[in-house]
Design a protein around this motif. Structure first.
Motif, PDB file in Angstrom:
ATOM      1  N   GLY A 213       0.805  -1.217   0.000  1.00 13.57           N
ATOM      2  CA  GLY A 213       0.000   0.000   0.000  1.00 13.57           C
ATOM      3  C   GLY A 213       0.837   1.265   0.000  1.00 13.57           C
ATOM      4  O   GLY A 213       0.521   2.225   0.705  1.00 13.57           O
ATOM      5  N   GLU A 266       1.560   6.247  -7.824  1.00 18.68           N
ATOM      6  CA  GLU A 266       0.959   4.999  -7.358  1.00 18.68           C
ATOM      7  C   GLU A 266       0.881   4.057  -8.550  1.00 18.68           C
ATOM      8  O   GLU A 266       0.442   4.448  -9.630  1.00 18.68           O
ATOM      9  CB  GLU A 266      -0.444   5.247  -6.805  1.00 18.68           C
ATOM     10  CG  GLU A 266      -0.468   6.029  -5.518  1.00 18.68           C
ATOM     11  CD  GLU A 266      -1.879   6.195  -4.976  1.00 18.68           C
ATOM     12  OE1 GLU A 266      -2.836   5.843  -5.699  1.00 18.68           O
ATOM     13  OE2 GLU A 266      -2.018   6.672  -3.841  1.00 18.68           O
ATOM     14  N   GLN A 274      -7.107  -0.394  -4.526  1.00 23.90           N
ATOM     15  CA  GLN A 274      -7.775   0.641  -3.741  1.00 23.90           C
ATOM     16  C   GLN A 274      -9.190   0.909  -4.225  1.00 23.90           C
ATOM     17  O   GLN A 274     -10.062   1.292  -3.431  1.00 23.90           O
ATOM     18  CB  GLN A 274      -6.949   1.929  -3.775  1.00 23.90           C
ATOM     19  CG  GLN A 274      -5.636   1.839  -3.008  1.00 23.90           C
ATOM     20  CD  GLN A 274      -4.788   3.073  -3.185  1.00 23.90           C
ATOM     21  OE1 GLN A 274      -4.881   3.789  -4.183  1.00 23.90           O
ATOM     22  NE2 GLN A 274      -3.922   3.349  -2.206  1.00 23.90           N
ATOM     23  N   ARG A 275      -9.431   0.701  -5.512  1.00 25.19           N
ATOM     24  CA  ARG A 275     -10.745   0.980  -6.084  1.00 25.19           C
ATOM     25  C   ARG A 275     -11.610  -0.269  -6.217  1.00 25.19           C
ATOM     26  O   ARG A 275     -12.673  -0.229  -6.818  1.00 25.19           O
ATOM     27  CB  ARG A 275     -10.575   1.658  -7.448  1.00 25.19           C
ATOM     28  CG  ARG A 275      -9.954   3.055  -7.331  1.00 25.19           C
ATOM     29  CD  ARG A 275      -9.492   3.566  -8.692  1.00 25.19           C
ATOM     30  NE  ARG A 275      -8.886   4.887  -8.592  1.00 25.19           N
ATOM     31  CZ  ARG A 275      -7.634   5.113  -8.229  1.00 25.19           C
ATOM     32  NH1 ARG A 275      -6.842   4.083  -7.913  1.00 25.19           N
ATOM     33  NH2 ARG A 275      -7.166   6.347  -8.161  1.00 25.19           N
TER      34      ARG A 275
END
Length: 314
Positions: A213, A266, A274-275
């Protein structure tokens, strides 16, 4: 020459905006009609990450790729470049069939996907098109509204040389268009090597940044992460050697350099996680696993990346 961009993500929007800015007729075929409507109404807002210049909007034609009418294809194949910018996860058999319906025979199909295996699929499914692999080192970040994109890093575009004389003639015209748009572009007789070199880098940075992350620049900053990076790198070189794929000298330093040069970025795989979207791990790390298997090898670290990323997807 007219340009049709298939895909309304970061790379597709960046290409469309820069081509439109150079005065070229540009159309975007998006996954959803809603995004196409917004693009038709508002155009694409292009901003630089440096913030030195004000963001500018550029007009484009747009249509949903699944709509009944072909998305703004008003010219023949000899005047058309089709940029396929969708991710591997969206490159379905249904989309390939749709491309056969809407793209005129003889057009250039410029394929900008990460990973391996897709060129062979496209050549089988679209034998009437000139399927050309393309590698880009340009950086882009799409806005949440679907009509804006930030140019986060200048790079180069390399494309494989077409196999037929008519396609090579159109490639020369295309290179002039890209030069006009300020996009450094080159024909490459060593495109396969470039593809595998980019795959090596992506297969290290993408899964590890997604698992931890973190942004690209943070990856080498921890000894345990650095050890994993090196392990993936060395496992990949072993596979490449077995498959007789040449690797550029200094490949490990290239990985570290990309982390430095894209420190604030990113990775696309982290963004997908993340999405809540499916990632391209099966075509990136999974590509090395399959290639290793063809040569009687195992790829435990790449297999572990696939397993852990799949767990995050769930």
């Amino acid at each position: 020459m007219k340009h049709l961009i298939i895909g309304g993500g970061a790379v597709g929007l960046l290409m469309a905006a820069r081509l439109s800015a150079a005065g070229m007729r540009t159309a975007v075929a998006t996954r959803t009609v809603e995004q196409a409507t917004e693009l038709s109404d508002r155009g694409i807002e292009l901003a630089a990450s440096s913030g030195e210049a004000q963001a500018v909007r550029y007009a484009v034609e747009a249509c949903g790729v699944w709509e009944a009418q072909a998305p703004g294809l008003g010219q023949g194949a000899d005047e058309l470049a089709v940029w396929l910018t969708v991710k591997q996860t969206q490159l379905t058999e249904e989309l390939i069939i749709r491309l056969a319906d809407i793209v005129p025979a003889g057009a250039l199909l410029l394929c900008m996907q990460n990973g391996i295996g897709h060129i062979e699929r496209l050549e089988r499914g679209l034998p009437q098109l000139a399927v050309i692999p393309v590698i880009t080192t340009e950086g882009a970040l799409a806005g949440a509204n679907g009509t804006s994109v930030m140019h986060t890093g200048h790079g180069q575009l390399h494309m494989g040389e077409a196999r037929t004389e008519w396609a090579r003639t159109r490639q020369k015209i295309l290179l002039k268009c890209l030069e006009k748009a300020g996009i450094p572009a080159f024909l490459s007789k060593e495109i396969e090597g470039r593809i595998y070199q980019k795959l090596l880098i992506n297969s290290i940075i993408n899964p590890l940044t997604a698992l931890y992350g973190i942004k690209n620049g943070q990856l080498p900053g921890d000894p345990s992460r650095l050890k994993l990076m090196r392990g993936l790198h060395d496992e990949t070189l072993h596979i490449m050697s077995a498959a007789s794929i040449a690797c550029a000298c200094g490949s490990w330093q290239s990985v570290l350099e990309v982390c430095r040069n894209t420190a604030a970025n990113e990775s696309s795989m982290l963004g997908d996680i993340q999405r809540g979207r499916r990632t391209e791990v099966e075509w990136i790390n999974g590509g090395w696993v399959r290639l290793a298997g063809k040569h009687g090898l195992e790829a435990p670290l790449h297999q572990a990346m696939c397993s852990m990323i799949r767990a995050l997807e769930e």
